[in-house]
Design a protein around this motif. Structure first.
Motif, PDB file in Angstrom:
ATOM      1  N   ILE A 116       0.840  -1.206   0.000  1.00  0.00           N
ATOM      2  CA  ILE A 116       0.000   0.000   0.000  1.00  0.00           C
ATOM      3  C   ILE A 116       0.871   1.250   0.000  1.00  0.00           C
ATOM      4  O   ILE A 116       0.601   2.219  -0.723  1.00  0.00           O
ATOM      5  N   LEU A 117       1.942   1.228   0.786  1.00  0.00           N
ATOM      6  CA  LEU A 117       2.872   2.357   0.824  1.00  0.00           C
ATOM      7  C   LEU A 117       3.516   2.565  -0.540  1.00  0.00           C
ATOM      8  O   LEU A 117       3.675   3.709  -0.995  1.00  0.00           O
ATOM      9  N   SER A 118       3.869   1.465  -1.209  1.00  0.00           N
ATOM     10  CA  SER A 118       4.479   1.557  -2.534  1.00  0.00           C
ATOM     11  C   SER A 118       3.523   2.185  -3.540  1.00  0.00           C
ATOM     12  O   SER A 118       3.907   3.063  -4.314  1.00  0.00           O
ATOM     13  N   ILE A 119       2.287   1.737  -3.524  1.00  0.00           N
ATOM     14  CA  ILE A 119       1.282   2.283  -4.443  1.00  0.00           C
ATOM     15  C   ILE A 119       1.052   3.767  -4.169  1.00  0.00           C
ATOM     16  O   ILE A 119       0.927   4.578  -5.101  1.00  0.00           O
ATOM     17  N   PHE A 120       1.033   4.130  -2.891  1.00  0.00           N
ATOM     18  CA  PHE A 120       0.840   5.538  -2.519  1.00  0.00           C
ATOM     19  C   PHE A 120       1.969   6.413  -3.067  1.00  0.00           C
ATOM     20  O   PHE A 120       1.719   7.490  -3.633  1.00  0.00           O
ATOM     21  N   VAL A 121       3.213   5.948  -2.922  1.00  0.00           N
ATOM     22  CA  VAL A 121       4.355   6.724  -3.404  1.00  0.00           C
ATOM     23  C   VAL A 121       4.346   6.793  -4.930  1.00  0.00           C
ATOM     24  O   VAL A 121       4.697   7.829  -5.513  1.00  0.00           O
ATOM     25  N   VAL A 122       3.940   5.717  -5.597  1.00  0.00           N
ATOM     26  CA  VAL A 122       3.832   5.735  -7.055  1.00  0.00           C
ATOM     27  C   VAL A 122       2.813   6.776  -7.508  1.00  0.00           C
ATOM     28  O   VAL A 122       3.069   7.573  -8.425  1.00  0.00           O
ATOM     29  N   LEU A 123       1.644   6.777  -6.874  1.00  0.00           N
ATOM     30  CA  LEU A 123       0.606   7.748  -7.230  1.00  0.00           C
ATOM     31  C   LEU A 123       1.071   9.177  -6.956  1.00  0.00           C
ATOM     32  O   LEU A 123       0.805  10.092  -7.745  1.00  0.00           O
ATOM     33  N   LEU A 124       1.771   9.360  -5.846  1.00  0.00           N
ATOM     34  CA  LEU A 124       2.302  10.682  -5.509  1.00  0.00           C
ATOM     35  C   LEU A 124       3.345  11.112  -6.538  1.00  0.00           C
ATOM     36  O   LEU A 124       3.407  12.289  -6.923  1.00  0.00           O
ATOM     37  N   SER A 125       4.140  10.165  -7.007  1.00  0.00           N
ATOM     38  CA  SER A 125       5.158  10.468  -8.022  1.00  0.00           C
ATOM     39  C   SER A 125       4.513  10.859  -9.345  1.00  0.00           C
ATOM     40  O   SER A 125       4.980  11.781 -10.029  1.00  0.00           O
ATOM     41  N   ILE A 126       3.452  10.156  -9.714  1.00  0.00           N
ATOM     42  CA  ILE A 126       2.726  10.489 -10.950  1.00  0.00           C
ATOM     43  C   ILE A 126       2.141  11.890 -10.855  1.00  0.00           C
ATOM     44  O   ILE A 126       2.227  12.686 -11.792  1.00  0.00           O
ATOM     45  N   LEU A 127       1.548  12.202  -9.704  1.00  0.00           N
ATOM     46  CA  LEU A 127       0.986  13.540  -9.490  1.00  0.00           C
ATOM     47  C   LEU A 127       2.069  14.603  -9.580  1.00  0.00           C
ATOM     48  O   LEU A 127       1.874  15.664 -10.194  1.00  0.00           O
ATOM     49  N   SER A 128       3.234  14.319  -8.980  1.00  0.00           N
ATOM     50  CA  SER A 128       4.341  15.265  -9.021  1.00  0.00           C
ATOM     51  C   SER A 128       4.810  15.484 -10.451  1.00  0.00           C
ATOM     52  O   SER A 128       5.099  16.619 -10.855  1.00  0.00           O
TER      53      SER A 128
END
Length: 227
Positions: A116-128
């Motif tokens: 879940i943490l990995s998916i969250f960071v991936v989504l945050l990276s895409i947003l960035s």
């Protein structure tokens, strides 16, 4: 310099695997044993890069509103572009590391919390990455840029650039193209020797990298040939 780099990469790609194979007939990296640590380290680095990227992005927006004249204006424009480049690089690296961390977590069946943490960071990276893409206007506050959502965004961005900017982009693209070719070819050799030394087949990865090399080089040559 380029010749030296090629020689170093060639030596590393051929000499290192042969050395490992010579020392041990059954060499294998203990990736599964350190999978959790790798995942957390990659996620940590990605998150720090994202925080730094977002902070510098806010700084970019603030600095772009300032007005200068004469030589100070030229220095200010260079500063804004350098700041934007740093933000873009940090955001892209964060996206790559977060995806790699997620892949490691899924393949090695990490805990649900880490996934879940990995998916969250991936989504945050895409947003960035999206935010950085829409922030190019802050690096050049006096120019009108096409919408980031425009399907022809890259083409329009290239067309609106002047000759000097196109020359700089061409140098960067060509340098990156050559470097990618060298590294991917070296990766094929490394994967081959690793497969032999460890007994773990890397054939699928070899085929994927080969396909990428063929597609990229074919696309480049067709584009150049049909100009």
């Amino acid at each position: 310099m380029k010749k030296t780099l090629i020689q170093l990469l060639g030596g590393a790609a051929i000499g290192a695997p042969i050395g490992f194979f010579t020392v041990s007939g059954n060499f294998a990296l203990p990736l599964y044993e350190i999978a959790t640590e790798m995942t957390l380290v990659f996620l940590g680095i990605a998150f720090l890069l994202l925080v730094g990227s977002l902070l510098k992005l806010a700084q970019l927006k603030q600095k772009s509103a300032q007005q200068f004249s004469g030589d100070e204006e030229d220095l200010h424009e260079q500063y804004l572009y350098t700041l934007y480049s740093d933000v873009s690089l940090a955001s892209n690296i964060a996206l790559i590391l977060s995806i790699v961390a997620m892949c490691i977590g899924v393949i090695t069946e990490q805990s649900i919390v880490i996934l879940i943490l990995s998916i969250f960071v991936v989504l945050l990276s895409i947003l960035s990455t999206i935010l950085v893409g829409t922030s190019l206007k802050y690096a050049y506050p006096n120019r009108e840029f096409p919408s980031f959502n425009d399907s022809q965004y890259s083409k329009k961005l290239l067309e609106m650039s002047d000759e000097g900017e196109r020359h700089v982009m061409l140098q960067g693209f060509y340098s990156a193209f050559n470097t990618a070719n060298i590294l991917l070819l070296a990766s094929l050799l490394l994967l081959m020797f690793y497969s032999i030394a460890s007994g773990e087949s890397q054939l699928f990865a070899i085929l994927i990298i080969s396909l990428i090399l063929i597609i990229v080089n074919t696309q480049y040559m067709l584009k150049v040939r049909n100009r």
